[in-house]
Design a protein around this motif. Structure first.
Motif, PDB file in Angstrom:
ATOM      1  N   SER A   2       1.992 -14.409  -5.283  1.00  0.00           N
ATOM      2  CA  SER A   2       2.321 -12.886  -5.771  1.00  0.00           C
ATOM      3  C   SER A   2       0.726 -11.943  -4.590  1.00  0.00           C
ATOM      4  CB  SER A   2       1.757 -12.479  -6.676  1.00  0.00           C
ATOM      5  OG  SER A   2       2.972 -13.139  -8.038  1.00  0.00           O
ATOM      6  N   TRP A   3      -0.106 -12.513  -4.730  1.00  0.00           N
ATOM      7  CA  TRP A   3      -0.879 -12.028  -3.906  1.00  0.00           C
ATOM      8  C   TRP A   3      -0.336 -11.916  -1.931  1.00  0.00           C
ATOM      9  CZ3 TRP A   3      -4.191  -8.968  -4.830  1.00  0.00           C
ATOM     10  CH2 TRP A   3      -5.346  -9.826  -6.497  1.00  0.00           C
ATOM     11  N   ILE A   4       0.222 -13.091  -1.752  1.00  0.00           N
ATOM     12  CA  ILE A   4       1.351 -12.647  -0.402  1.00  0.00           C
ATOM     13  C   ILE A   4       2.248 -11.660  -0.758  1.00  0.00           C
ATOM     14  CG2 ILE A   4       2.833 -14.020   1.471  1.00  0.00           C
ATOM     15  CD1 ILE A   4       1.718 -16.839   0.477  1.00  0.00           C
ATOM     16  N   TYR A   5       2.973 -11.567  -1.335  1.00  0.00           N
ATOM     17  CA  TYR A   5       4.266 -10.530  -2.039  1.00  0.00           C
ATOM     18  C   TYR A   5       3.036  -9.251  -1.432  1.00  0.00           C
ATOM     19  CZ  TYR A   5       7.833 -13.644  -3.533  1.00  0.00           C
ATOM     20  OH  TYR A   5       8.306 -14.603  -4.119  1.00  0.00           O
ATOM     21  N   ILE A  50       7.072  -5.222  -7.117  1.00  0.00           N
ATOM     22  CA  ILE A  50       7.521  -5.936  -8.039  1.00  0.00           C
ATOM     23  C   ILE A  50       7.761  -7.133  -8.531  1.00  0.00           C
ATOM     24  CG2 ILE A  50       9.481  -5.582  -9.745  1.00  0.00           C
ATOM     25  CD1 ILE A  50      11.010  -3.189  -8.379  1.00  0.00           C
ATOM     26  N   LYS A  51       8.006  -8.404  -7.473  1.00  0.00           N
ATOM     27  CA  LYS A  51       7.454  -9.220  -7.170  1.00  0.00           C
ATOM     28  C   LYS A  51       6.573  -9.594  -7.794  1.00  0.00           C
ATOM     29  CE  LYS A  51      10.345 -12.521  -6.650  1.00  0.00           C
ATOM     30  NZ  LYS A  51      10.976 -13.008  -7.300  1.00  0.00           N
ATOM     31  N   ALA A  52       5.237  -8.694  -7.416  1.00  0.00           N
ATOM     32  CA  ALA A  52       3.687  -9.336  -7.133  1.00  0.00           C
ATOM     33  C   ALA A  52       3.319  -8.368  -8.989  1.00  0.00           C
ATOM     34  CB  ALA A  52       3.307  -8.503  -6.077  1.00  0.00           C
ATOM     35  N   THR A  53       3.994  -7.657  -9.491  1.00  0.00           N
ATOM     36  CA  THR A  53       3.470  -7.806 -10.272  1.00  0.00           C
ATOM     37  C   THR A  53       4.218  -7.965 -12.093  1.00  0.00           C
ATOM     38  OG1 THR A  53       5.518  -5.549 -10.228  1.00  0.00           O
ATOM     39  CG2 THR A  53       3.102  -4.993  -9.745  1.00  0.00           C
ATOM     40  N   PRO A  57      -1.724  -8.553 -12.959  1.00  0.00           N
ATOM     41  CA  PRO A  57      -1.497  -7.408 -13.380  1.00  0.00           C
ATOM     42  C   PRO A  57      -0.788  -5.685 -12.862  1.00  0.00           C
ATOM     43  CG  PRO A  57      -3.821  -8.429 -13.587  1.00  0.00           C
ATOM     44  CD  PRO A  57      -3.039  -8.713 -12.377  1.00  0.00           C
ATOM     45  N   ILE A  58      -1.056  -5.078 -13.785  1.00  0.00           N
ATOM     46  CA  ILE A  58      -0.369  -4.230 -12.599  1.00  0.00           C
ATOM     47  C   ILE A  58      -0.855  -3.107 -12.674  1.00  0.00           C
ATOM     48  CG2 ILE A  58       0.226  -2.760 -14.712  1.00  0.00           C
ATOM     49  CD1 ILE A  58       2.539  -2.667 -12.370  1.00  0.00           C
ATOM     50  N   GLY A  59      -2.124  -2.692 -12.920  1.00  0.00           N
ATOM     51  CA  GLY A  59      -3.327  -2.039 -12.775  1.00  0.00           C
ATOM     52  C   GLY A  59      -4.121  -2.857 -10.965  1.00  0.00           C
ATOM     53  N   THR A  60      -4.507  -3.884 -11.170  1.00  0.00           N
ATOM     54  CA  THR A  60      -4.968  -4.297 -10.205  1.00  0.00           C
ATOM     55  C   THR A  60      -3.800  -4.816  -8.893  1.00  0.00           C
ATOM     56  OG1 THR A  60      -6.477  -5.627 -11.772  1.00  0.00           O
ATOM     57  CG2 THR A  60      -5.661  -7.258  -9.786  1.00  0.00           C
ATOM     58  N   ALA A  61      -2.384  -5.071  -9.239  1.00  0.00           N
ATOM     59  CA  ALA A  61      -1.368  -5.149  -8.380  1.00  0.00           C
ATOM     60  C   ALA A  61      -1.230  -3.599  -7.720  1.00  0.00           C
ATOM     61  CB  ALA A  61      -0.202  -5.535  -8.306  1.00  0.00           C
ATOM     62  N   TYR A  62      -1.341  -1.916  -8.711  1.00  0.00           N
ATOM     63  CA  TYR A  62      -1.158  -1.436  -8.104  1.00  0.00           C
ATOM     64  C   TYR A  62      -2.548  -0.865  -6.733  1.00  0.00           C
ATOM     65  CZ  TYR A  62       0.195   3.975  -7.446  1.00  0.00           C
ATOM     66  OH  TYR A  62       0.414   4.345  -6.568  1.00  0.00           O
ATOM     67  N   ALA A  63      -3.779  -0.630  -8.140  1.00  0.00           N
ATOM     68  CA  ALA A  63      -4.451  -0.600  -6.624  1.00  0.00           C
ATOM     69  C   ALA A  63      -5.134  -1.519  -5.974  1.00  0.00           C
ATOM     70  CB  ALA A  63      -5.698  -0.896  -7.610  1.00  0.00           C
ATOM     71  N   VAL A  64      -4.678  -2.533  -5.465  1.00  0.00           N
ATOM     72  CA  VAL A  64      -4.073  -3.393  -4.538  1.00  0.00           C
ATOM     73  C   VAL A  64      -3.414  -2.628  -3.080  1.00  0.00           C
ATOM     74  CG1 VAL A  64      -4.168  -5.660  -2.668  1.00  0.00           C
ATOM     75  CG2 VAL A  64      -6.107  -5.121  -5.214  1.00  0.00           C
ATOM     76  N   TRP A  65      -2.427  -2.463  -3.586  1.00  0.00           N
ATOM     77  CA  TRP A  65      -1.025  -2.343  -3.053  1.00  0.00           C
ATOM     78  C   TRP A  65      -1.686  -0.815  -2.108  1.00  0.00           C
ATOM     79  CZ3 TRP A  65       2.809   1.568  -3.741  1.00  0.00           C
ATOM     80  CH2 TRP A  65       3.759   1.932  -3.267  1.00  0.00           C
ATOM     81  N   THR A  66      -1.949   0.561  -2.802  1.00  0.00           N
ATOM     82  CA  THR A  66      -2.522   1.623  -2.673  1.00  0.00           C
ATOM     83  C   THR A  66      -3.362   1.255  -1.610  1.00  0.00           C
ATOM     84  OG1 THR A  66      -4.150   1.667  -4.559  1.00  0.00           O
ATOM     85  CG2 THR A  66      -1.211   2.491  -4.301  1.00  0.00           C
ATOM     86  N   GLY A  67      -4.603   0.879  -2.174  1.00  0.00           N
ATOM     87  CA  GLY A  67      -6.025   0.440  -0.551  1.00  0.00           C
ATOM     88  C   GLY A  67      -4.849  -0.344   0.145  1.00  0.00           C
ATOM     89  N   ILE A  68      -4.304  -1.260   0.735  1.00  0.00           N
ATOM     90  CA  ILE A  68      -3.934  -1.650   1.701  1.00  0.00           C
ATOM     91  C   ILE A  68      -3.235  -0.905   2.799  1.00  0.00           C
ATOM     92  CG2 ILE A  68      -1.994  -3.317   3.060  1.00  0.00           C
ATOM     93  CD1 ILE A  68      -2.756  -5.304   0.497  1.00  0.00           C
ATOM     94  N   GLY A  69      -2.521  -0.092   1.810  1.00  0.00           N
ATOM     95  CA  GLY A  69      -1.648   1.007   2.384  1.00  0.00           C
ATOM     96  C   GLY A  69      -2.355   2.176   2.354  1.00  0.00           C
ATOM     97  N   ALA A  70      -3.609   2.253   2.045  1.00  0.00           N
ATOM     98  CA  ALA A  70      -4.334   3.084   2.099  1.00  0.00           C
ATOM     99  C   ALA A  70      -5.276   2.761   3.865  1.00  0.00           C
ATOM    100  CB  ALA A  70      -4.739   4.038   1.148  1.00  0.00           C
TER     101      ALA A  70
END
Length: 108
Positions: A2-5, A50-53, A57-70
């Motif tokens: 999931s972390w790779i996704y 979606i696969k990662a979540t 946890p959705i909060g962690t996944a979303y924060a990491v996703w947006t952080g990587i994107g930012a």
């Protein structure tokens, strides 16, 4: 897995935001190619998020996703779009990277 996704989804977020930057700079058929890149990158990014979540946890996944994107988008802006690399921008990017690593460390 999931972390790779999640990391790959974040990289595709950088791709789709970079495509947005190119869309606004181009015209004609070149603009449509960048727009297509945006749509494909966004679709892949969302699918992988979606696969990662499914296991993270959705909060962690979303924060990491947006952080990587930012972080990636700021770096792409500096390297590709010649945006300024001020000391304060770099300090806050490093703070964001530290926060992303912290979320990974405390997530089970």
């Amino acid at each position: 897995m999931s972390w790779i996704y999640l990391v790959v989804a974040g990289l595709f977020e950088v791709a789709f935001t970079s495509c947005i930057g190119k869309v606004k700079e181009t015209t004609g058929s070149e603009m449509y190619w960048w727009l297509t890149g945006f749509l494909v990158s966004m679709s892949i990014s969302m699918f992988l998020l979606i696969k990662a979540t499914q296991t993270l946890p959705i909060g962690t996944a979303y924060a990491v996703w947006t952080g990587i994107g930012a972080v990636g988008t700021v770096l792409a802006g500096i390297l590709i779009f010649k945006e300024p690399a001020t000391v304060w921008r770099l300090v806050f990017i490093m703070t964001l990277i530290g926060s992303i690593i912290g979320l990974k460390v405390v997530s089970h």
